[in-house]
Design an enzyme around this catalytic site. Structure first.
Site, mmCIF file in Angstrom:
data_model
loop_
_atom_site.group_PDB
_atom_site.id
_atom_site.type_symbol
_atom_site.label_atom_id
_atom_site.label_comp_id
_atom_site.label_asym_id
_atom_site.label_seq_id
_atom_site.Cartn_x
_atom_site.Cartn_y
_atom_site.Cartn_z
ATOM 1 N N ASP A 138 7.085 -3.466 -13.518
ATOM 2 C CA ASP A 138 6.552 -3.949 -12.464
ATOM 3 C C ASP A 138 5.000 -4.059 -12.224
ATOM 4 O O ASP A 138 4.248 -3.386 -13.036
ATOM 5 C CB ASP A 138 7.155 -3.188 -11.189
ATOM 6 C CG ASP A 138 7.136 -1.669 -11.419
ATOM 7 O OD1 ASP A 138 6.115 -1.235 -11.975
ATOM 8 O OD2 ASP A 138 8.030 -0.923 -11.222
ATOM 9 N N ASP B 63 1.612 -3.527 -9.541
ATOM 10 C CA ASP B 63 0.907 -3.011 -8.537
ATOM 11 C C ASP B 63 -0.337 -3.744 -8.291
ATOM 12 O O ASP B 63 -0.989 -3.717 -9.516
ATOM 13 C CB ASP B 63 0.966 -1.562 -8.410
ATOM 14 C CG ASP B 63 2.374 -0.853 -8.392
ATOM 15 O OD1 ASP B 63 3.255 -1.609 -8.014
ATOM 16 O OD2 ASP B 63 2.554 0.178 -8.857
ATOM 17 N N ASP C 288 -3.126 10.015 -10.840
ATOM 18 C CA ASP C 288 -2.681 11.322 -11.454
ATOM 19 C C ASP C 288 -3.098 11.543 -12.783
ATOM 20 O O ASP C 288 -3.816 12.484 -12.993
ATOM 21 C CB ASP C 288 -1.094 11.510 -11.652
ATOM 22 C CG ASP C 288 -0.418 10.274 -11.872
ATOM 23 O OD1 ASP C 288 -0.971 9.458 -12.300
ATOM 24 O OD2 ASP C 288 0.863 10.548 -11.944
#
Ligand code: ATP
Ligand code: MG
Length: 389
Positions: free
Chosen positions: A53, A55, A124
């Protein structure tokens, strides 16, 4: 420090980028906003993997994003972001936001707008903190993630101990990326993981479950669960499974995960999440029933179903919260194994019952038949019956 890498350096094929993601970025940029591809998709493109996907991060505010696309919905209460829909596909568009990389407290607020640099720094791992601008075909790097991606090195952005305490799910994500891409983990991150692993119980069970389910579906599930067990996270998350892994003579869970991984690579049809989750409980359940039946007594399916609910609770409930619907399907899959397979030398009556999703129980039998060839002849008549239905 900001570094920009051109096409000669990164070799991301522009035609490997989803055209709808390109459309969204182009439209935002044409209105004067900054907009880039970000996170997992940039990492995957750099690693030569097709992204699942896409983003997009942008300077546009949620209302501005919504004003630009007619197929756009704002989601999220705390931090509002936009979903731009193209059929089944969703491009997630969020405004750059800031974080506090040095604060050890568990993150509860995560809703301040920020700059592209701040947005990269709150992520992260360095390989997840990169931007890609498809129109200049450049990778924009505030976190030295580009070099790490090339070296296949997994490094936490900021101080690993602090970042794991802020959001303990990051520890599971570390194991996930390590398993999925066979990365070398930075020694600081590894030490921090061992020091902070107990904190995982402070994280949201729903988020942890989602990460586990994604990994069951990933084709790298064996390596993921093995690693979770080796670093001691499994002991906190699913203690019964952890004990099973330690003491079982033959670790059927791991063997079935290996099979699920190889089926993932071979076939385009995907096993259902409940079938994959059954892999974790079935060997424990089967042993439980076996012990109960040791004295020769044969259980009817109603009793077996009760025991299935009991074991599902025992395995998952210490920390995870499995949605009720999934528990029902899991119990059906486990119980049905005793309908599908011959019991106490009684012949099997091959008739598809009117039970919702019953074919998932057959899918589980199919999975296990790769481990136990004798199950192939048990499976055949059920496959035929399913076709005739
Ligand atoms: P996957 O391929 O499994 O989707 P992903 O890295 O894309 O992995 P997502 O959950 O889709 O994971 O998150 C998208 C991006 O958001 C990540 O690449 C990362 O930059 C950021 N992110 C996700 N989870 C966290 C977290 N717990 N802490 C900080 N940043 C995060
Ligand atoms: Mg993702």
């Amino acid at each position: 420090m900001k570094q920009v890498y051109s096409k000669e350096n990164h070799q991301i094929p522009i035609d490997g980028v989803d055209p709808d993601a390109l459309y969204v970025i182009k439209k935002l940029q044409s209105q004067g906003h900054t907009a880039y591809l970000v996170g997992g998709s940039v990492r995957d493109l750099l690693m030569g993997v097709e992204p699942k996907d896409y983003d997009v991060s942008t300077s546009a505010r949620p209302e501005e994003i919504r004003g630009l696309f007619k197929n756009c919905y704002i989601i999220g209460r705390r931090f509002r972001l936009a979903h731009v829909r193209f059929g089944d596909k969703i491009i997630e568009v969020s405004t750059f936001r800031s974080g506090d990389p040095e604060n050890e407290d568990l993150i509860v607020r995560d809703n301040e707008f920020g700059t592209p640099e701040e947005d990269a720094l709150r992520r992260d791992f360095t390989i997840n903190g990169l931007y890609y601008d498809p129109f200049t075909e450049t990778v924009i790097d505030y976190v030295q993630g580009f070099e790490d991606a090339q070296k296949r090195f997994l490094r936490v952005i900021g101080t690993a101990h602090v970042r794991f305490k802020q959001d303990p799910v990051r520890m599971i994500r570390l194991v996930k990326f390590q398993a999925r891409f066979q990365l070398n983990v930075c020694p600081h991150a590894h030490t921090a993981l061992l020091d902070c692993r107990g904190e995982i119980l402070k994280s949201s069970p729903a988020r942890v479950l989602e990460e586990l389910l994604r990994m069951l579906e990933s084709g790298s599930s064996f390596s993921f669960f093995k690693q979770l067990s080796d670093v001691g996270l499994l002991q906190h998350l699913i203690p019964t499974l952890s004990a099973y892994c330690e003491y079982a003579e033959e670790n059927v869970v791991f063997e079935l995960l290996k099979i699920a991984d190889s089926l993932h690579k071979k076939s385009s049809s995907r096993l259902d999440r409940c079938v994959l989750l059954s892999v974790i409980v079935y060997p424990i359940f089967e042993r439980h029933i076996h012990i109960l039946q040791k004295n020769g007594s044969y259980f009817h399916l109603g009793r077996i179903e009760n025991e299935a609910y009991f074991i599902i609770e025992e395995v998952f409930a210490p920390f995870l919260e499995i949605p009720k619907r999934m528990v029902g399907t899991l119990a059906m899959i486990l119980t049905s194994q005793y309908r599908l397979r011959p019991q106490a030398n009684k012949p099997v009556r091959v008739k598809i019952p009117r039970i919702p999703d019953f074919q998932l129980a057959i899918d589980f039998l199919y999975l296990e038949s790769h481990l136990r060839p004798t199950l192939k002849s048990v499976l055949e008549p059920w496959k035929k019956a399913l076709k005739l239905r």
